[in-house]
Design a protein around this motif. Structure first.
Motif, PDB file in Angstrom:
ATOM      1  N   ARG A   1     -12.618  35.583  81.746  1.00 29.12           N
ATOM      2  CA  ARG A   1     -12.801  36.928  81.183  1.00 29.12           C
ATOM      3  C   ARG A   1     -12.978  36.864  79.673  1.00 29.12           C
ATOM      4  O   ARG A   1     -13.868  37.493  79.111  1.00 29.12           O
ATOM      5  CB  ARG A   1     -11.612  37.825  81.535  1.00 29.12           C
ATOM      6  CG  ARG A   1     -11.777  39.273  81.073  1.00 29.12           C
ATOM      7  CD  ARG A   1     -10.666  40.151  81.617  1.00 29.12           C
ATOM      8  NE  ARG A   1      -9.345  39.673  81.269  1.00 29.12           N
ATOM      9  CZ  ARG A   1      -8.655  40.079  80.203  1.00 29.12           C
ATOM     10  NH1 ARG A   1      -9.170  40.961  79.372  1.00 29.12           N
ATOM     11  NH2 ARG A   1      -7.446  39.609  79.960  1.00 29.12           N
TER      12      ARG A   1
ATOM     13  N   GLY B   1     -10.323  41.431  90.679  1.00 33.77           N
ATOM     14  CA  GLY B   1      -9.763  42.154  91.822  1.00 33.77           C
ATOM     15  C   GLY B   1      -9.777  41.319  93.094  1.00 33.77           C
ATOM     16  O   GLY B   1      -8.805  41.306  93.860  1.00 33.77           O
ATOM     17  N   GLU B   2     -10.868  40.607  93.315  1.00 32.34           N
ATOM     18  CA  GLU B   2     -10.953  39.750  94.497  1.00 32.34           C
ATOM     19  C   GLU B   2      -9.936  38.615  94.427  1.00 32.34           C
ATOM     20  O   GLU B   2      -9.341  38.252  95.442  1.00 32.34           O
ATOM     21  CB  GLU B   2     -12.371  39.188  94.650  1.00 32.34           C
ATOM     22  CG  GLU B   2     -13.376  40.217  95.083  1.00 32.34           C
ATOM     23  CD  GLU B   2     -14.798  39.708  95.139  1.00 32.34           C
ATOM     24  OE1 GLU B   2     -15.658  40.441  95.632  1.00 32.34           O
ATOM     25  OE2 GLU B   2     -15.064  38.575  94.684  1.00 32.34           O
TER      26      GLU B   2
ATOM     27  N   HIS C   1     -15.564  31.012  96.022  1.00 32.60           N
ATOM     28  CA  HIS C   1     -15.663  31.735  94.747  1.00 32.60           C
ATOM     29  C   HIS C   1     -15.596  30.773  93.559  1.00 32.60           C
ATOM     30  O   HIS C   1     -16.411  30.863  92.634  1.00 32.60           O
ATOM     31  CB  HIS C   1     -14.545  32.773  94.636  1.00 32.60           C
ATOM     32  CG  HIS C   1     -14.783  33.995  95.453  1.00 32.60           C
ATOM     33  ND1 HIS C   1     -14.685  35.259  94.935  1.00 32.60           N
ATOM     34  CD2 HIS C   1     -15.110  34.164  96.751  1.00 32.60           C
ATOM     35  CE1 HIS C   1     -14.949  36.146  95.872  1.00 32.60           C
ATOM     36  NE2 HIS C   1     -15.208  35.493  96.994  1.00 32.60           N
TER      37      HIS C   1
ATOM     38  N   ASP D   1      -6.640  40.058  95.333  1.00 21.49           N
ATOM     39  CA  ASP D   1      -6.585  40.323  96.778  1.00 21.49           C
ATOM     40  C   ASP D   1      -6.357  39.045  97.578  1.00 21.49           C
ATOM     41  O   ASP D   1      -5.563  39.027  98.514  1.00 21.49           O
ATOM     42  CB  ASP D   1      -7.868  41.009  97.254  1.00 21.49           C
ATOM     43  CG  ASP D   1      -7.983  42.449  96.779  1.00 21.49           C
ATOM     44  OD1 ASP D   1      -6.969  43.036  96.343  1.00 21.49           O
ATOM     45  OD2 ASP D   1      -9.112  42.994  96.839  1.00 21.49           O
TER      46      ASP D   1
ATOM     47  N   ARG E   1     -18.039  45.312  84.759  1.00 23.29           N
ATOM     48  CA  ARG E   1     -17.587  45.635  86.124  1.00 23.29           C
ATOM     49  C   ARG E   1     -17.607  44.405  87.022  1.00 23.29           C
ATOM     50  O   ARG E   1     -16.790  44.290  87.926  1.00 23.29           O
ATOM     51  CB  ARG E   1     -18.457  46.730  86.734  1.00 23.29           C
ATOM     52  CG  ARG E   1     -18.322  48.071  86.009  1.00 23.29           C
ATOM     53  CD  ARG E   1     -19.325  49.048  86.511  1.00 23.29           C
ATOM     54  NE  ARG E   1     -20.668  48.533  86.215  1.00 23.29           N
ATOM     55  CZ  ARG E   1     -21.785  49.142  86.541  1.00 23.29           C
ATOM     56  NH1 ARG E   1     -21.758  50.284  87.187  1.00 23.29           N
ATOM     57  NH2 ARG E   1     -22.957  48.621  86.242  1.00 23.29           N
ATOM     58  N   LEU E   2     -18.525  43.469  86.773  1.00 17.23           N
ATOM     59  CA  LEU E   2     -18.600  42.276  87.620  1.00 17.23           C
ATOM     60  C   LEU E   2     -17.362  41.394  87.458  1.00 17.23           C
ATOM     61  O   LEU E   2     -16.764  40.982  88.450  1.00 17.23           O
ATOM     62  CB  LEU E   2     -19.868  41.470  87.315  1.00 17.23           C
ATOM     63  CG  LEU E   2     -21.153  42.039  87.877  1.00 17.23           C
ATOM     64  CD1 LEU E   2     -22.354  41.221  87.412  1.00 17.23           C
ATOM     65  CD2 LEU E   2     -21.106  42.077  89.397  1.00 17.23           C
TER      66      LEU E   2
ATOM     67  N   GLN F   1     -14.492  42.309  86.408  1.00 19.01           N
ATOM     68  CA  GLN F   1     -13.365  43.071  86.946  1.00 19.01           C
ATOM     69  C   GLN F   1     -13.342  42.985  88.476  1.00 19.01           C
ATOM     70  O   GLN F   1     -12.268  42.911  89.091  1.00 19.01           O
ATOM     71  CB  GLN F   1     -13.425  44.535  86.487  1.00 19.01           C
ATOM     72  CG  GLN F   1     -13.198  44.717  84.996  1.00 19.01           C
ATOM     73  CD  GLN F   1     -11.891  44.118  84.508  1.00 19.01           C
ATOM     74  OE1 GLN F   1     -10.857  44.152  85.172  1.00 19.01           O
ATOM     75  NE2 GLN F   1     -11.937  43.517  83.323  1.00 19.01           N
ATOM     76  N   LYS F   2     -14.525  42.971  89.091  1.00 19.26           N
ATOM     77  CA  LYS F   2     -14.634  42.818  90.546  1.00 19.26           C
ATOM     78  C   LYS F   2     -14.065  41.470  90.969  1.00 19.26           C
ATOM     79  O   LYS F   2     -13.303  41.381  91.936  1.00 19.26           O
ATOM     80  CB  LYS F   2     -16.095  42.930  90.978  1.00 19.26           C
ATOM     81  CG  LYS F   2     -16.363  42.665  92.443  1.00 19.26           C
ATOM     82  CD  LYS F   2     -17.860  42.661  92.720  1.00 19.26           C
ATOM     83  CE  LYS F   2     -18.195  42.443  94.157  1.00 19.26           C
ATOM     84  NZ  LYS F   2     -18.030  41.078  94.612  1.00 19.26           N
ATOM     85  N   TYR F   3     -14.394  40.402  90.235  1.00 21.35           N
ATOM     86  CA  TYR F   3     -13.916  39.072  90.591  1.00 21.35           C
ATOM     87  C   TYR F   3     -12.425  38.919  90.342  1.00 21.35           C
ATOM     88  O   TYR F   3     -11.733  38.220  91.084  1.00 21.35           O
ATOM     89  CB  TYR F   3     -14.730  37.997  89.871  1.00 21.35           C
ATOM     90  CG  TYR F   3     -16.188  38.107  90.238  1.00 21.35           C
ATOM     91  CD1 TYR F   3     -16.583  38.147  91.572  1.00 21.35           C
ATOM     92  CD2 TYR F   3     -17.167  38.235  89.273  1.00 21.35           C
ATOM     93  CE1 TYR F   3     -17.914  38.291  91.923  1.00 21.35           C
ATOM     94  CE2 TYR F   3     -18.502  38.384  89.616  1.00 21.35           C
ATOM     95  CZ  TYR F   3     -18.867  38.407  90.948  1.00 21.35           C
ATOM     96  OH  TYR F   3     -20.173  38.569  91.297  1.00 21.35           O
TER      97      TYR F   3
ATOM     98  N   ASP G   1     -22.163  43.139  82.048  1.00 16.37           N
ATOM     99  CA  ASP G   1     -21.645  44.172  82.936  1.00 16.37           C
ATOM    100  C   ASP G   1     -20.188  43.853  83.240  1.00 16.37           C
ATOM    101  O   ASP G   1     -19.885  43.066  84.143  1.00 16.37           O
ATOM    102  CB  ASP G   1     -22.476  44.239  84.214  1.00 16.37           C
ATOM    103  CG  ASP G   1     -22.114  45.420  85.094  1.00 16.37           C
ATOM    104  OD1 ASP G   1     -21.075  46.075  84.835  1.00 16.37           O
ATOM    105  OD2 ASP G   1     -22.863  45.690  86.040  1.00 16.37           O
TER     106      ASP G   1
ATOM    107  N   ASN H   1     -21.200  38.006  99.767  1.00 16.97           N
ATOM    108  CA  ASN H   1     -20.648  38.153  98.415  1.00 16.97           C
ATOM    109  C   ASN H   1     -21.042  36.970  97.539  1.00 16.97           C
ATOM    110  O   ASN H   1     -21.405  37.135  96.376  1.00 16.97           O
ATOM    111  CB  ASN H   1     -19.124  38.275  98.456  1.00 16.97           C
ATOM    112  CG  ASN H   1     -18.665  39.656  98.833  1.00 16.97           C
ATOM    113  OD1 ASN H   1     -19.422  40.614  98.758  1.00 16.97           O
ATOM    114  ND2 ASN H   1     -17.433  39.757  99.269  1.00 16.97           N
TER     115      ASN H   1
END
Length: 188
Positions: free
Chosen positions: A174, A47-48, A126, A51, A40-41, A43-45, A38, A13
């Motif tokens: 963001r 989400g991670e 990260h 989590d 989505r990227l 938003q992916k981070y 993008d 990752n």
């Protein structure tokens, strides 16, 4: 993808994040085009980050740290944030990330539980990836100087590190990428 170790997945990752960023840097301007354009990227981070925070909170025996960690205060006043230049925003985020990376590393040395240590390691990776990536581009002439004094607070709860990271990614990062997207992602 089954049978892949969590450590290998984290490294893949991280490599994907760095490769994605570097492959989409505009020559001469060094802008993180894909990461910015993008949605989505990011938003992916986000989400991670959620989590990691959730998994850390589910670890048994979350004890307070014996030595407090210095964490950035990452709350955003949108009116003030909008009035800052992109370079000022970038430098502020870099300062926040440096404190987070130090806090995660310091906390790793204090925890004994594998569950928490694993999540701290992932957060460290990260946050450090974002730190390295944001250091690679600048809008102002001259080198970036790491001497910064962001607003900070001392915390003894491990969960505060995860909360701060999530808030930073959901907030300043963001907003920063969204603002950059206005200029970088115009489709003709």
């Amino acid at each position: 993808m089954q049978g892949r170790s969590p450590q290998l997945s984290m490294e893949l990752n991280r490599l994907l994040l760095i490769t994605s960023f570097l492959l989409h840097v505009e020559e001469g301007h060094a802008s993180p085009t894909r990461l910015v354009c993008d949605n989505r990227l990011i938003q992916k981070y986000i989400g991670e980050a959620k989590d990691m925070e959730k998994r850390a909170g589910q670890c048994q025996e979350l004890r307070t740290l014996s030595c407090p960690m210095v964490l950035p205060v990452v709350g955003v006043n949108l009116q003030q944030w909008k009035s800052k230049s992109n370079e000022t925003k970038r430098r502020e985020i870099l300062c926040d990330l440096m404190l987070l990376v130090r806090a995660a590393a310091g906390a790793q040395g204090q925890v004994t539980q594998e569950c928490v240590a694993r999540q701290l390691s992932q957060l460290y990776q990260h946050a450090n990836s974002f730190l390295l990536l944001l250091q690679t581009f600048s809008w102002e002439a001259g080198p970036w100087e790491p001497g910064c004094s962001p607003h900070s607070t001392e915390q003894t709860h491990v969960t505060a590190i995860f909360l701060t990271y999530r808030q930073l990614v959901q907030g300043k990062l963001r907003f920063f990428f969204h603002n950059l997207a206005k200029d970088l992602c115009k489709q003709g």
